[in-house]
Design an enzyme around this catalytic site. Sequence first.
Site, short mmCIF file in Angstrom:
data_model
loop_
_atom_site.label_atom_id
_atom_site.label_comp_id
_atom_site.label_asym_id
_atom_site.label_seq_id
_atom_site.Cartn_x
_atom_site.Cartn_y
_atom_site.Cartn_z
N CYS A 65 38.46 41.78 46.17
CA CYS A 65 38.80 42.16 44.79
C CYS A 65 37.56 42.47 43.97
O CYS A 65 37.64 43.21 42.98
CB CYS A 65 39.60 41.05 44.13
SG CYS A 65 38.74 39.45 44.19
N ARG A 114 42.32 50.16 40.62
CA ARG A 114 42.70 49.38 39.44
C ARG A 114 43.09 50.34 38.31
O ARG A 114 44.05 50.13 37.59
CB ARG A 114 41.54 48.48 38.99
CG ARG A 114 41.16 47.38 39.97
CD ARG A 114 42.24 46.33 40.09
NE ARG A 114 42.58 45.73 38.81
CZ ARG A 114 41.90 44.73 38.24
NH1 ARG A 114 40.88 44.19 38.86
NH2 ARG A 114 42.28 44.24 37.07
N HIS A 163 46.87 37.19 39.80
CA HIS A 163 46.14 38.40 39.42
C HIS A 163 46.97 39.62 39.88
O HIS A 163 46.58 40.33 40.81
CB HIS A 163 44.75 38.39 40.07
CG HIS A 163 43.77 39.32 39.43
ND1 HIS A 163 44.09 40.18 38.40
CD2 HIS A 163 42.44 39.55 39.70
CE1 HIS A 163 43.02 40.87 38.05
NE2 HIS A 163 42.00 40.50 38.83
N ARG A 190 43.50 38.23 29.74
CA ARG A 190 42.91 37.44 30.83
C ARG A 190 42.65 36.04 30.27
O ARG A 190 41.86 35.88 29.34
CB ARG A 190 41.61 38.08 31.30
CG ARG A 190 40.76 37.17 32.17
CD ARG A 190 39.63 37.90 32.85
NE ARG A 190 40.14 38.75 33.92
CZ ARG A 190 39.38 39.30 34.86
NH1 ARG A 190 38.09 39.10 34.88
NH2 ARG A 190 39.92 40.05 35.78
N GLN A 240 45.45 43.24 40.23
CA GLN A 240 44.60 43.38 41.40
C GLN A 240 45.44 43.67 42.64
O GLN A 240 45.15 44.57 43.43
CB GLN A 240 43.78 42.10 41.60
CG GLN A 240 42.85 42.15 42.80
CD GLN A 240 41.74 43.17 42.60
OE1 GLN A 240 41.07 43.16 41.58
NE2 GLN A 240 41.54 44.05 43.57
N ASP A 249 37.89 36.63 48.81
CA ASP A 249 37.58 36.52 47.38
C ASP A 249 36.44 35.50 47.26
O ASP A 249 36.13 34.80 48.23
CB ASP A 249 38.86 36.05 46.63
CG ASP A 249 38.70 35.97 45.12
OD1 ASP A 249 37.66 36.42 44.58
OD2 ASP A 249 39.64 35.46 44.46
#
Length: 308
Positions: free
Chosen positions: A264, A292, A129, A102, A132, A224
């Site tokens: 998310c 996930r 992402h 990340r 996700q 988000d």
Amino acid sequence: MLEKDLIALSDLTPQELVSILDLADRVKAEPQRYRQSLSGQTLGMIFQKPSTRTRVSFQVGIYQLGGEGLFLSSSDLQLGRGETIADTARVLSRFVDGIMARVFAHSDIEDLARHATVPVINGLTDLLHPCQALADYQTMREQIGDLAGKKIAYIGDATNVYNSLLVGAMKLGMHCAIAAPEGYQPTPALVDRYRAEAVSETQVAAVTDDPFEAVRDAHFVYTDVWTSMGQEEERQARLEALAPYQVSSELMAAAAPGAKFMHCLPAHRGEEVTDEVADGEASIIFDEAENRLHAQKAVMLKLMGRGF
Ligand code: CP
Ligand code: NVA
């Protein structure tokens, strides 16, 4: 065949994307079947930014596949003291069987992948992402089956999460609309690039500043945070500009009947979404979080395992 890494969903064919989702469903249904699949393998997990879901789901996921995860905070690595990404990639490749990272700059994960001889998985960059989005599409399929012709409406800042959702939607035959104020919309170039990935000519990738227009006929309403990691200094301006884009019960009522609410996470309740919606019957946010684990186990199996 999947390439060596998972950096962007745009690198996958629609068939590869569906094949990851199918494997994620099998892993979720029968986790015990995959208990030894990555036996003895180690996943190095580099984090330049904080994380709850990504960190825990990868660590637990690799463990459930018979391997082990190694948490590597970038501030504790020599990376934080100027060792190059290329050298870090080369060195880690001598020790571990896969790397999840990340990072801030998307070019950093591309560099990491270029110089690592082991698979590299994108655990979020400023641009994308993909893990996700995989979990989100697994979750959407659980709700309504085949996603072709269905619509997702994304409300608020055009983040890394939106970017990955949009390209996934195009590859899965979905329509995707975003409502955001000027200055927070995706660039036309980005939308055009991802629209080009559509599998059918009738698919729509729409951009508007009207949230009610975006959610019309939408099966999924997604949002988000308004201030992503690294944008903290802009927080006040973002709160003001994005205030009309809160997902409320009124907005959900304007979507298709039975529409589901997605996020998310982490959520800033009272900002991009009300408590009523986040905790309401239409909310599937914790299914997304759970998936996930399953979706990323599927990614690790594809990239680090044999014959998946
Ligand atoms: N959604 C997500 O990636 O959460 P974390 O930042 O907690 O990993
Ligand atoms: N857009 C958010 C997603 C967090 C999972 C961020 O980058 O902070």
